[in-house]
Design a protein around this motif. Structure first.
Motif, PDB file in Angstrom:
ATOM      1  N   SER A 190     -11.122   7.768   2.075  1.00 42.37           N
ATOM      2  CA  SER A 190     -11.917   6.719   2.302  1.00 42.37           C
ATOM      3  C   SER A 190     -11.114   5.304   1.930  1.00 42.37           C
ATOM      4  O   SER A 190     -10.231   5.470   0.859  1.00 42.37           O
ATOM      5  N   PHE A 191     -11.353   4.149   2.717  1.00 43.90           N
ATOM      6  CA  PHE A 191     -10.674   2.988   2.271  1.00 43.90           C
ATOM      7  C   PHE A 191     -10.967   2.678   0.842  1.00 43.90           C
ATOM      8  O   PHE A 191     -10.303   2.250  -0.074  1.00 43.90           O
ATOM      9  N   SER A 192     -12.332   2.875   0.654  1.00 43.66           N
ATOM     10  CA  SER A 192     -12.879   2.436  -1.041  1.00 43.66           C
ATOM     11  C   SER A 192     -12.209   3.326  -1.879  1.00 43.66           C
ATOM     12  O   SER A 192     -11.863   3.136  -3.057  1.00 43.66           O
ATOM     13  N   THR A 203      -5.170   3.431   8.909  1.00 48.92           N
ATOM     14  CA  THR A 203      -6.355   4.260   8.984  1.00 48.92           C
ATOM     15  C   THR A 203      -5.986   5.557   8.952  1.00 48.92           C
ATOM     16  O   THR A 203      -6.718   6.577   8.629  1.00 48.92           O
ATOM     17  N   LEU A 213      -4.846   7.367   6.157  1.00 51.89           N
ATOM     18  CA  LEU A 213      -5.947   7.537   5.264  1.00 51.89           C
ATOM     19  C   LEU A 213      -6.800   8.954   5.664  1.00 51.89           C
ATOM     20  O   LEU A 213      -7.076   9.627   4.882  1.00 51.89           O
ATOM     21  N   ASN A 214      -6.827   9.043   6.974  1.00 51.00           N
ATOM     22  CA  ASN A 214      -7.663  10.041   7.435  1.00 51.00           C
ATOM     23  C   ASN A 214      -7.029  11.322   7.216  1.00 51.00           C
ATOM     24  O   ASN A 214      -7.254  12.478   6.931  1.00 51.00           O
ATOM     25  N   TYR A 217       0.816  -1.187  -0.197  1.00 45.38           N
ATOM     26  CA  TYR A 217       0.077  -0.014   0.134  1.00 45.38           C
ATOM     27  C   TYR A 217       0.732   1.381   0.103  1.00 45.38           C
ATOM     28  O   TYR A 217       0.256   2.285  -0.284  1.00 45.38           O
ATOM     29  N   PHE A 272      -9.352   4.527  -1.627  1.00 47.37           N
ATOM     30  CA  PHE A 272      -7.821   4.144  -1.608  1.00 47.37           C
ATOM     31  C   PHE A 272      -7.863   3.166  -2.791  1.00 47.37           C
ATOM     32  O   PHE A 272      -6.844   3.013  -3.285  1.00 47.37           O
ATOM     33  N   LEU A 273      -8.784   1.912  -2.473  1.00 39.98           N
ATOM     34  CA  LEU A 273      -8.601   0.635  -3.207  1.00 39.98           C
ATOM     35  C   LEU A 273      -8.852   1.034  -4.760  1.00 39.98           C
ATOM     36  O   LEU A 273      -8.546   0.547  -5.668  1.00 39.98           O
ATOM     37  N   ALA A 305      -3.169  -1.639  11.031  1.00 36.37           N
ATOM     38  CA  ALA A 305      -4.666  -1.307  10.436  1.00 36.37           C
ATOM     39  C   ALA A 305      -4.818  -0.089  11.008  1.00 36.37           C
ATOM     40  O   ALA A 305      -5.204   1.010  10.289  1.00 36.37           O
TER      41      ALA A 305
END
Length: 86
Positions: free
Chosen positions: A55-57, A46, A49-50, A2, A59-60, A42
């Motif tokens: 958001s995680f989605s 997170t 990302l914040n 990642y 990012f994906l 994790a």
């Protein structure tokens, strides 16, 4: 891995290491993470990302080069066929 994706997003937003990794991990760990040499826990991931306001989605989606995964594409095709009574 990642880290390289996070680096791409961070640089795209012109954010410094300090802005993204303060309170998360050391600069050394952040550099190794972004090079793909180390993973973050994790909860720390997170937090990153914040700090990137991502958001995680999202990012994906970026990680997949803005393309849906094969399973999501298949699910979309099934739903479309179902809605058209095929």
């Amino acid at each position: 891995m990642y880290g390289p994706v996070i680096r791409k997003v961070r640089k795209g937003k012109n954010l410094s290491f300090k802005a993204v990794y303060t309170g998360v991990c050391s600069k050394t760990n952040a550099i190794k993470f972004e090079k793909g040499e180390r993973q973050l826990a994790a909860d720390k991931f997170t937090n990153v990302l914040n700090h990137l306001m991502l958001s995680f989605s999202e990012f994906l989606w970026i990680k997949a080069n803005y393309k849906p995964s094969p399973s999501l594409y298949y699910q979309y095709e099934v739903i479309q066929s179902w809605n058209q009574n095929k």
